[in-house]
Design a protein around this motif. Structure first.
Motif, PDB file in Angstrom:
ATOM      1  N   GLN A   8       0.806  -1.212   0.000  1.00 23.14           N
ATOM      2  CA  GLN A   8       0.000   0.000   0.000  1.00 23.14           C
ATOM      3  C   GLN A   8       0.849   1.276   0.000  1.00 23.14           C
ATOM      4  OE1 GLN A   8      -3.111  -0.583  -0.665  1.00 23.14           O
ATOM      5  NE2 GLN A   8      -3.264   1.651  -0.962  1.00 23.14           N
ATOM      6  N   ALA A   9       1.998   1.169   0.649  1.00 21.34           N
ATOM      7  CA  ALA A   9       2.879   2.345   0.751  1.00 21.34           C
ATOM      8  C   ALA A   9       3.451   2.764  -0.595  1.00 21.34           C
ATOM      9  CB  ALA A   9       4.011   2.060   1.734  1.00 21.34           C
ATOM     10  N   LEU A  10       3.348   1.869  -1.607  1.00 21.05           N
ATOM     11  CA  LEU A  10       3.871   2.193  -2.937  1.00 21.05           C
ATOM     12  C   LEU A  10       2.757   2.467  -3.938  1.00 21.05           C
ATOM     13  CD1 LEU A  10       6.719  -0.496  -3.256  1.00 21.05           C
ATOM     14  CD2 LEU A  10       6.917   1.861  -2.431  1.00 21.05           C
ATOM     15  N   ALA A  11       1.518   2.455  -3.473  1.00 27.41           N
ATOM     16  CA  ALA A  11       0.384   2.636  -4.387  1.00 27.41           C
ATOM     17  C   ALA A  11       0.503   3.950  -5.165  1.00 27.41           C
ATOM     18  CB  ALA A  11      -0.929   2.588  -3.606  1.00 27.41           C
ATOM     19  N   PHE A  12       1.046   4.980  -4.535  1.00 28.96           N
ATOM     20  CA  PHE A  12       1.195   6.292  -5.204  1.00 28.96           C
ATOM     21  C   PHE A  12       2.059   6.171  -6.462  1.00 28.96           C
ATOM     22  CE2 PHE A  12       5.598   7.504  -4.507  1.00 28.96           C
ATOM     23  CZ  PHE A  12       5.990   6.600  -3.527  1.00 28.96           C
TER      24      PHE A  12
END
Lengths: 235, 235
Positions: free
Chosen positions: A46-50
Motif C-alpha cells: 500500500q505504501a507504494l500505491a502512489f
C-alpha cells in the motif's frame, strides 16, 4: 528538493539488502546526489500505491516518481546528464545485456548459496510472502533451491566473462565505474548483507573489483549493515 | 583502394569458419565496405609475418594493417565513423564484456558439441597443429572435450542472458544490429559452417535472432559454404 528512495529492509530496519536498491544507491552516489532512504517491507504494498508499483526501488525525486532500478538509472541520466550511468543507446543496449547476465547467470547461482540466509534476514512478517512467491517462481521449495556447493560451482562458471573483463580493466565500464558496475555489484551487496558466505576467492580479479566497489563513495557498501552486525540475528 | 581480409579456410578453400573472421566480415558489411577475402590456413604463419601476427583475421586496408577481430572493429570505427560498431568508450567497455561472454561462456559449450566436426572441417595439413595446440590449451584430448549432450546443456544455461535480451529487442544492440551482435554471432557461424548440429531450438528467441542475422547484408551468413555443401566432406 526532497529525494526519497523506498528501500527494502529486513529483520532490522538498518538491514538493506535489495540488489536493485543497491544499484540505485550507487547510481545516486555516482551522480553526487543525496537521498533519504525509507525502509520498506514486502508486505507494505500500500505504501507504494502512489507509484502504481508494488516493489522497490521507487525513487521520488521532487515531483517525479520512478520505479524499477534500470528505469531509475535511465531517469537519472536524463535528469542529471553529467557522469552518465547508462550512456547512449548503444551503451544502454549492452547495459541491458549486463542486467540480464546479472539476473539470469549470477543471481540463480548466488541464490543457491544464500537462500536460507536470505529467508532468515527477511522480516518475520514478510517470510510467508517471500516463501510463497519464490516457491511459485522457482517451482520448488526454498530448501530444494538451497545447495551451496552446487551454487558455488555454478557461480564459478557464471563469473568467467566478469573475471576476464576485470582482468583487463579496473571496472566493467573501464577506468571509472559506471552503470554496468552498479548493476552487477548489486547482486554481491545482496549476498553480503544477508550472509557471511565467501562467494569469490581472494585471488580472483572479481574479488579485487568487489573490494574497490565496497570502498567507493566513502565506503558506501562497506559500511552497510550486515546481518552479522545485528546481535542474535545470524543463525 | 584495395582491402584484403586474411580468412581461415578449411578442407575446402570455400569453407570459412573462423568465428573471429566472421565478426569482421559482418562488421565490413555493416559499414558498407567491400573486401577481398584471402584463404589462409593455420600452417601458413609466414604469410602473416608482414602483420607481426600469427593468426587471422588480419585486415589490410590500403596502407593500414590491423590484426585481432576486436581491434579491427575499433579500427573500422576510427577510419569509417558512420554507423558505429563499438561506439563510445562506455559502449566499447560493455562490448568487451560481450566478447568475453562469447569467448568464455558460449564457446566452451559450443566446442563440446562441434569439436570433432571442427577437426574434420580443418584442412588435413592443419589437423596435427590444431590437435596439438588445442589439447595443450584444454589440458585434455579433443575426444575428451567432445560431449554433445553436456555441451547442449551447458549452452542452454549460457544462453540465458542472450535469450532474455533478445526477448526484449530485435538485436543485442537494439533495433539495428551492431558490434555486439557480430561479436556473439561469429560463434554461431563457426558452428554452422563446420557442423549440422542444431544448437538452439526453434522456439527460442535466440533462434529468431540467428535467422535475422543470417539474412543480413544479402544473406551474407546464410550463403556461406557449410561443410555439408562440400561433397564427401561431412563425416
Amino acid at each position: 528538493m526532497s529525494r526519497v528512495l523506498y528501500d527494502l529492509c529486513g529483520i532490522d530496519e538498518a538491514l538493506r539488502f535489495s540488489p536493485y536498491c543497491w544499484r540505485v544507491r550507487y547510481a545516486l552516489a555516482h551522480k553526487g546526489l543525496d537521498v533519504e532512504t525509507r525502509p520498506w517491507r514486502f508486505s507494505e504494498k500500500q505504501a507504494l500505491a502512489f507509484a502504481n508499483h508494488d516493489k522497490v526501488p521507487v525513487l521520488v525525486d521532487g515531483e517525479t516518481v520512478v520505479a524499477d532500478s534500470y528505469e531509475i538509472l535511465r531517469y537519472l541520466d536524463r535528469a542529471y546528464p553529467e557522469a552518465p550511468l547508462l550512456g547512449d543507446s548503444m551503451a544502454d543496449a549492452r547495459g541491458r545485456f549486463l542486467a540480464h547476465y546479472s539476473e539470469r547467470s549470477l543471481a540463480p547461482a548466488i541464490l543457491r548459496i544464500i537462500i536460507m540466509d536470505l529467508l532468515n534476514a527477511i522480516h518475520p512478517d514478510d517470510r510467508e510472502y517471500f516463501r510463497e512467491t519464490r516457491e511459485k517462481r522457482f517451482g520448488r521449495s526454498l530448501e530444494e533451491v538451497h545447495s551451496p556447493v552446487r551454487g558455488l560451482s555454478q557461480l564459478d562458471t557464471a563469473l568467467e566473462p566478469l573475471r576476464a573483463r576485470l582482468g583487463e580493466a579496473s571496472y566493467l565500464d573501464g577506468e571509472v565505474p559506471g552503470g554496468a558496475d552498479y548493476i552487477v555489484f548489486g547482486k554481491f551487496m545482496w549476498a553480503r548483507c544477508v550472509s557471511s558466505a565467501d562467494l569469490v576467492s581472494n585471488a580472483d580479479p572479481v574479488h579485487a573489483w568487489l573490494e574497490r566497489m565496497l570502498d567507493l563513495y566513502g565506503g558506501l557498501g562497506r559500511q552497510a549493515t550486515r546481518i552479522t552486525d545485528i546481535e542474535g540475528a545470524y543463525r
